[in-house]
Every structure is written in C-alpha cells, then in structure tokens.
Scaffold this motif. Structure first.
Motif, PDB file in Angstrom:
ATOM      1  N   ASP A   2      69.661  73.048   5.679  1.00 14.25           N
ATOM      2  CA  ASP A   2      70.405  72.053   4.862  1.00 14.25           C
ATOM      3  C   ASP A   2      70.287  70.795   5.551  1.00 14.25           C
ATOM      4  O   ASP A   2      69.877  70.776   6.880  1.00 14.25           O
ATOM      5  CB  ASP A   2      71.930  72.216   4.547  1.00 14.25           C
ATOM      6  CG  ASP A   2      71.922  73.545   3.510  1.00 14.25           C
ATOM      7  OD1 ASP A   2      71.019  73.779   2.848  1.00 14.25           O
ATOM      8  OD2 ASP A   2      72.983  74.183   3.772  1.00 14.25           O
ATOM      9  N   LYS A   5      74.946  66.320   7.912  1.00 15.55           N
ATOM     10  CA  LYS A   5      75.641  65.311   7.493  1.00 15.55           C
ATOM     11  C   LYS A   5      77.155  65.217   8.746  1.00 15.55           C
ATOM     12  O   LYS A   5      77.180  66.016   9.402  1.00 15.55           O
ATOM     13  CB  LYS A   5      76.500  65.607   6.095  1.00 15.55           C
ATOM     14  CG  LYS A   5      75.403  65.709   5.117  1.00 15.55           C
ATOM     15  CD  LYS A   5      76.116  66.021   3.813  1.00 15.55           C
ATOM     16  CE  LYS A   5      75.076  65.943   2.582  1.00 15.55           C
ATOM     17  NZ  LYS A   5      75.876  66.467   1.379  1.00 15.55           N
ATOM     18  N   CYS A   6      77.150  64.049   8.776  1.00 17.67           N
ATOM     19  CA  CYS A   6      78.620  63.572   9.517  1.00 17.67           C
ATOM     20  C   CYS A   6      79.777  64.430   9.199  1.00 17.67           C
ATOM     21  O   CYS A   6      79.983  64.423   7.764  1.00 17.67           O
ATOM     22  CB  CYS A   6      78.833  62.154   9.503  1.00 17.67           C
ATOM     23  SG  CYS A   6      80.197  61.582  10.518  1.00 17.67           S
ATOM     24  N   GLY A   7      80.455  64.792   9.933  1.00 19.26           N
ATOM     25  CA  GLY A   7      81.674  65.849   9.504  1.00 19.26           C
ATOM     26  C   GLY A   7      82.727  64.804   9.094  1.00 19.26           C
ATOM     27  O   GLY A   7      83.775  65.182   8.448  1.00 19.26           O
ATOM     28  N   ARG A   8      82.715  63.605   9.311  1.00 22.62           N
ATOM     29  CA  ARG A   8      83.852  62.452   9.018  1.00 22.62           C
ATOM     30  C   ARG A   8      83.656  61.804   7.780  1.00 22.62           C
ATOM     31  O   ARG A   8      84.381  61.791   6.854  1.00 22.62           O
ATOM     32  CB  ARG A   8      84.150  61.607  10.027  1.00 22.62           C
ATOM     33  CG  ARG A   8      85.211  60.433   9.875  1.00 22.62           C
ATOM     34  CD  ARG A   8      85.501  59.713  10.796  1.00 22.62           C
ATOM     35  NE  ARG A   8      86.159  60.332  12.247  1.00 22.62           N
ATOM     36  CZ  ARG A   8      86.013  59.428  13.059  1.00 22.62           C
ATOM     37  NH1 ARG A   8      85.770  58.227  13.273  1.00 22.62           N
ATOM     38  NH2 ARG A   8      86.636  59.860  14.139  1.00 22.62           N
ATOM     39  N   CYS A   9      82.376  61.111   7.394  1.00 28.21           N
ATOM     40  CA  CYS A   9      82.100  60.504   6.420  1.00 28.21           C
ATOM     41  C   CYS A   9      80.897  60.875   5.412  1.00 28.21           C
ATOM     42  O   CYS A   9      80.541  60.405   4.518  1.00 28.21           O
ATOM     43  CB  CYS A   9      81.735  58.821   6.795  1.00 28.21           C
ATOM     44  SG  CYS A   9      80.002  59.045   7.687  1.00 28.21           S
ATOM     45  N   ASN A  10      80.351  62.144   5.673  1.00 30.93           N
ATOM     46  CA  ASN A  10      79.256  63.033   5.077  1.00 30.93           C
ATOM     47  C   ASN A  10      77.876  61.911   4.606  1.00 30.93           C
ATOM     48  O   ASN A  10      77.255  62.118   3.918  1.00 30.93           O
ATOM     49  CB  ASN A  10      79.890  63.188   3.815  1.00 30.93           C
ATOM     50  CG  ASN A  10      80.904  64.250   3.601  1.00 30.93           C
ATOM     51  OD1 ASN A  10      80.661  65.282   4.627  1.00 30.93           O
ATOM     52  ND2 ASN A  10      81.549  64.383   2.931  1.00 30.93           N
ATOM     53  N   LEU A  12      74.172  61.065   5.808  1.00 27.96           N
ATOM     54  CA  LEU A  12      73.208  61.717   6.395  1.00 27.96           C
ATOM     55  C   LEU A  12      72.798  61.313   8.062  1.00 27.96           C
ATOM     56  O   LEU A  12      72.890  60.214   8.167  1.00 27.96           O
ATOM     57  CB  LEU A  12      71.819  61.600   5.455  1.00 27.96           C
ATOM     58  CG  LEU A  12      71.873  62.167   4.115  1.00 27.96           C
ATOM     59  CD1 LEU A  12      70.667  61.795   3.368  1.00 27.96           C
ATOM     60  CD2 LEU A  12      72.205  63.695   4.120  1.00 27.96           C
ATOM     61  N   CYS A  20      77.320  59.125  14.644  1.00 26.82           N
ATOM     62  CA  CYS A  20      77.001  58.660  13.405  1.00 26.82           C
ATOM     63  C   CYS A  20      76.751  57.471  13.085  1.00 26.82           C
ATOM     64  O   CYS A  20      77.207  56.468  13.820  1.00 26.82           O
ATOM     65  CB  CYS A  20      78.269  59.148  12.459  1.00 26.82           C
ATOM     66  SG  CYS A  20      77.904  58.781  10.503  1.00 26.82           S
TER      67      CYS A  20
END
Length: 117
Positions: A2, A5-10, A12, A20
């Motif tokens: 997959d 993605k960033c864990g905070r703001c999603n 890419l 990020c």
C-alpha cells in the motif's frame, strides 16, 4: 504494498522521508518482528575444555591487572597529595626596590581572530 501515509494527517509520503511534508510529524518504520527460533545459536559444543579454561584464565587475569593498576594509581595520587600537603612553602624572597629614575613601559597587543566554518 500500500502507499505510505502519515499517521497524523494521512498525507502521502515516500519511503525515504523521515518527517511528514505537510504536518512535520516524525515518521517511523515498522519492521517485522524476528522470531527466536530463527536466531542463530552459537556452537559452543565443539570447543575443547582447555580453550574454555584458557579464555576464563585470560579474563580473570585481565580483571586482576585492571584492579591492580587502578589501586596503584589511587595510591600514587594519595601519596602525591600527602607530600604536597606536608611540604611547606619557602619563605618569600625580599622584594627589591627599584630606583625612582627607572620606568617600565609595557605594551600588550591583543589580536582576535574569528574562524567561520
């Protein structure tokens, strides 16, 4: 796989990013756990007892030498301190008075150099 993605703001992200690009959150990499049964076991069974004994004697000897050096260093420092504290300073030499017609001029040059990197 997959997309990452960033864990905070999603947002890419790429695999080489440490932070990020949108929110600045520090990114971590999740590595798979290693099972204990796949870990290599050292082969000690093939060593003869004489080699194991020799290594043990070497380790004990090294430890004793370190301890002796440490104790000798501490004893030497203590003896030096005892000598310095018991010695008395020699009495100060009488000051010599300069004749009044002699003048002393001192010039001190100070140069400050800054090195930039």
């Amino acid at each position: 796989m997959d997309s990452l993605k960033c864990g905070r703001c999603n947002a890419l992200r790429e695999t080489t990013d440490n932070f990020c690009r949108r929110c600045g959150h520090q990114l971590t990499v999740n590595l798979p756990a290693v099972r204990e049964e796949t870990m290599p076991v050292p082969a000690v069974k093939g060593l003869p007892p004489s080699v194991i004994g020799s290594v043990a004697v070497l380790a004990v000897g090294t430890g004793l030498e370190w301890l002796a050096r440490r104790m000798a260093g501490n004893a030497a420092r203590a003896a030096g301190r005892a000598l310095v504290s018991t010695e008395r300073a020699p009495p100060p030499a009488p000051r010599q008075v300069q004749p009044p017609d002699v003048t002393i001029d001192e010039v001190v040059y100070v140069r400050k150099v800054q090195v930039r990197r």
